[in-house]
Motif scaffolding. Structure first.
Motif, PDB file in Angstrom:
ATOM      1  N   GLU A 217       0.840  -1.203   0.000  1.00 54.86           N
ATOM      2  CA  GLU A 217       0.000   0.000   0.000  1.00 54.86           C
ATOM      3  C   GLU A 217       0.873   1.249   0.000  1.00 54.86           C
ATOM      4  OE1 GLU A 217      -1.762   3.508   1.556  1.00 54.86           O
ATOM      5  OE2 GLU A 217      -0.427   2.269   2.779  1.00 54.86           O
ATOM      6  N   ARG A 218       1.980   1.204   0.749  1.00 54.49           N
ATOM      7  CA  ARG A 218       2.895   2.366   0.772  1.00 54.49           C
ATOM      8  C   ARG A 218       3.585   2.543  -0.581  1.00 54.49           C
ATOM      9  NH1 ARG A 218       1.728   6.315   3.546  1.00 54.49           N
ATOM     10  NH2 ARG A 218      -0.172   5.455   2.635  1.00 54.49           N
ATOM     11  N   LEU A 219       3.892   1.434  -1.248  1.00 49.31           N
ATOM     12  CA  LEU A 219       4.493   1.533  -2.574  1.00 49.31           C
ATOM     13  C   LEU A 219       3.530   2.204  -3.543  1.00 49.31           C
ATOM     14  CD1 LEU A 219       6.658   0.960  -4.673  1.00 49.31           C
ATOM     15  CD2 LEU A 219       5.794  -1.381  -4.851  1.00 49.31           C
ATOM     16  N   ASP A 220       2.264   1.841  -3.465  1.00 53.78           N
ATOM     17  CA  ASP A 220       1.268   2.496  -4.319  1.00 53.78           C
ATOM     18  C   ASP A 220       1.217   3.994  -4.054  1.00 53.78           C
ATOM     19  OD1 ASP A 220       0.554   0.103  -5.509  1.00 53.78           O
ATOM     20  OD2 ASP A 220      -1.209  -0.218  -4.236  1.00 53.78           O
ATOM     21  N   LYS A 221       1.288   4.386  -2.786  1.00 52.05           N
ATOM     22  CA  LYS A 221       1.240   5.810  -2.443  1.00 52.05           C
ATOM     23  C   LYS A 221       2.491   6.532  -2.933  1.00 52.05           C
ATOM     24  CE  LYS A 221      -1.450   7.763  -0.660  1.00 52.05           C
ATOM     25  NZ  LYS A 221      -2.525   8.675  -1.139  1.00 52.05           N
ATOM     26  N   LEU A 222       3.642   5.895  -2.804  1.00 53.91           N
ATOM     27  CA  LEU A 222       4.882   6.499  -3.321  1.00 53.91           C
ATOM     28  C   LEU A 222       4.769   6.781  -4.815  1.00 53.91           C
ATOM     29  CD1 LEU A 222       7.788   4.500  -1.647  1.00 53.91           C
ATOM     30  CD2 LEU A 222       7.404   6.960  -1.470  1.00 53.91           C
TER      31      LEU A 222
ATOM     32  N   GLU B 239       2.099   7.165  -6.569  1.00 55.57           N
ATOM     33  CA  GLU B 239       1.095   8.205  -6.803  1.00 55.57           C
ATOM     34  C   GLU B 239       1.666   9.603  -6.577  1.00 55.57           C
ATOM     35  OE1 GLU B 239      -2.668   9.951  -4.296  1.00 55.57           O
ATOM     36  OE2 GLU B 239      -2.432   7.773  -4.370  1.00 55.57           O
ATOM     37  N   LEU B 240       2.445   9.772  -5.510  1.00 56.61           N
ATOM     38  CA  LEU B 240       2.927  11.102  -5.145  1.00 56.61           C
ATOM     39  C   LEU B 240       4.190  11.515  -5.890  1.00 56.61           C
ATOM     40  CD1 LEU B 240       2.412  11.114  -1.256  1.00 56.61           C
ATOM     41  CD2 LEU B 240       1.007  12.231  -2.994  1.00 56.61           C
ATOM     42  N   PHE B 241       5.147  10.590  -6.027  1.00 60.20           N
ATOM     43  CA  PHE B 241       6.467  10.959  -6.539  1.00 60.20           C
ATOM     44  C   PHE B 241       6.648  10.691  -8.032  1.00 60.20           C
ATOM     45  CE2 PHE B 241       7.041  10.565  -1.999  1.00 60.20           C
ATOM     46  CZ  PHE B 241       7.839  11.662  -1.692  1.00 60.20           C
ATOM     47  N   TYR B 242       5.690  10.009  -8.652  1.00 58.59           N
ATOM     48  CA  TYR B 242       5.749   9.746 -10.097  1.00 58.59           C
ATOM     49  C   TYR B 242       4.382  10.046 -10.705  1.00 58.59           C
ATOM     50  CZ  TYR B 242       9.802   7.286  -8.273  1.00 58.59           C
ATOM     51  OH  TYR B 242      10.958   6.977  -7.604  1.00 58.59           O
TER      52      TYR B 242
END
Length: 340
Positions: free
Chosen positions: A128-133, A135-138
């Motif tokens: 879930e954190r990878l998905d958020k990363l 979304e925000l940084f790419y």
């Protein structure tokens, strides 16, 4: 007041040369056409501690003031391994990195997703954190962060690896650059209580994507007669360790690919990473078959954690070495935090 991701994006002496082997004699057109020299900044494992945010501010100010630099590359770990992996922290980092006036290229580290299952990290689900990363940084595939952006290739445009927006590639002055998602904690294989088959499957997909991206990068570099190749990833792969060592778990296939591609390429290859918090420029890669040093492979590890400085990488496509690394010690960061 915290800004959301779209607001953030909208506001947005000692040197070590690589001394790589010269190109083979049959590369007769190597110097037939000159390409321009250029420089870029390299950082990683930063910021780690809230108490050191002012040091990152100093690094950003120095880099922004240097008109010679074309872009900034960050080798992952945007937080330490014992702090929250919250949305608020991610947005804080996005805001800080958006202060760079130059294009900003980030590869993910283990601290910001694979290790987020830890209680002191908030007991998040890593995927879930990878998905958020992502979304925000790419947010825009094929476009960097930074106030000035750069259009680059992304593996997300390959239907076979569409999730890997963070694997990127570009060429400048006939030198190939790429970022590859390879992280510490044994490339995401380290066990944890809530680990599931989905976590294992993600590792398999990511290793396959990394191998494909590395192979394609070298294939393009050879096809275009590139002067050199630079690959950035977060993990210390354990080049010095014996094959089969526990420290190389999760990395063996990638190390083998890097060795083979580097030997076949014959020209300078820079392998850039963070992870160990130990600045160095060395040649750790030994041939599995030849048992000899692979001289055209050079490892560059960034400053990181408590050592908040940066590296200047100078690129001369017309030289045999192509790359050289200069440490930029931020004098103000050697002092105690200035008193208010």
């Amino acid at each position: 007041m915290k800004k959301n991701a779209l607001e953030i994006l909208g506001t947005v002496a000692l040197c070590g040369a690589f001394f790589a082997q010269p190109a083979p004699a049959d590369d007769g057109h190597r110097h037939a056409k000159g390409y321009g020299k250029f420089e870029f900044a390299l950082i990683g494992d930063v910021p780690y501690n809230e108490a050191d945010y002012w040091k990152l501010d100093n690094v950003i100010a120095e880099i922004n003031a240097d008109k010679q630099l074309k872009w900034v590359m960050h080798a992952g770990d945007i937080k330490n391994g014992s702090s929250l992996c919250s949305d608020e922290l991610f947005l804080d980092r996005l805001q800080r990195f958006s202060a760079f006036k130059k294009p900003f290229i980030l590869t993910p580290g283990d601290n910001e997703w694979t290790d987020c299952h830890r209680a002191n990290n908030g007991a998040y689900l890593p995927l879930e954190r990878l998905d958020k990363l992502r979304e925000l940084f790419y947010p825009v595939p094929g476009r960097t962060l930074g106030q000035k952006t750069l259009r680059i290739e992304t593996q997300a445009h390959d239907p076979a690896h569409a999730e890997f927006v963070e694997n990127t590639r570009w060429m400048e002055q006939h030198v190939m650059f790429a970022a590859v998602h390879i992280v510490g904690s044994n490339n995401g294989l380290a066990p944890f209580a809530t680990r599931t088959a989905d976590d294992d499957a993600e590792v398999d997909r990511r290793i396959a994507a990394a191998q494909a991206w590395i192979a394609e990068t070298f294939a393009k570099a050879k096809a275009e007669n590139a002067r050199g190749v630079l690959l950035m990833f977060q993990a210390n792969l354990g080049f010095e360790l014996a094959k089969g060592s526990s420290g190389r778990k999760g990395f063996e296939e990638i190390i083998a690919d890097l060795e083979r591609e580097t030997v076949e390429f014959k020209k300078p290859v820079a392998l850039v990473h963070g992870d160990s918090h130990y600045y160095r420029v060395d040649k750790p890669m030994l041939g599995t078959i030849s048992k000899r040093r692979i001289e055209n492979a050079t490892r560059v590890e960034t400053f990181g954690a408590d050592d908040v400085h940066w590296l200047r990488v100078a690129v001369d496509p017309n030289s045999d070495e192509v790359f050289s690394v200069h440490q930029e010690i931020v004098d103000a960061n050697l002092e105690q935090h200035p008193q208010p």
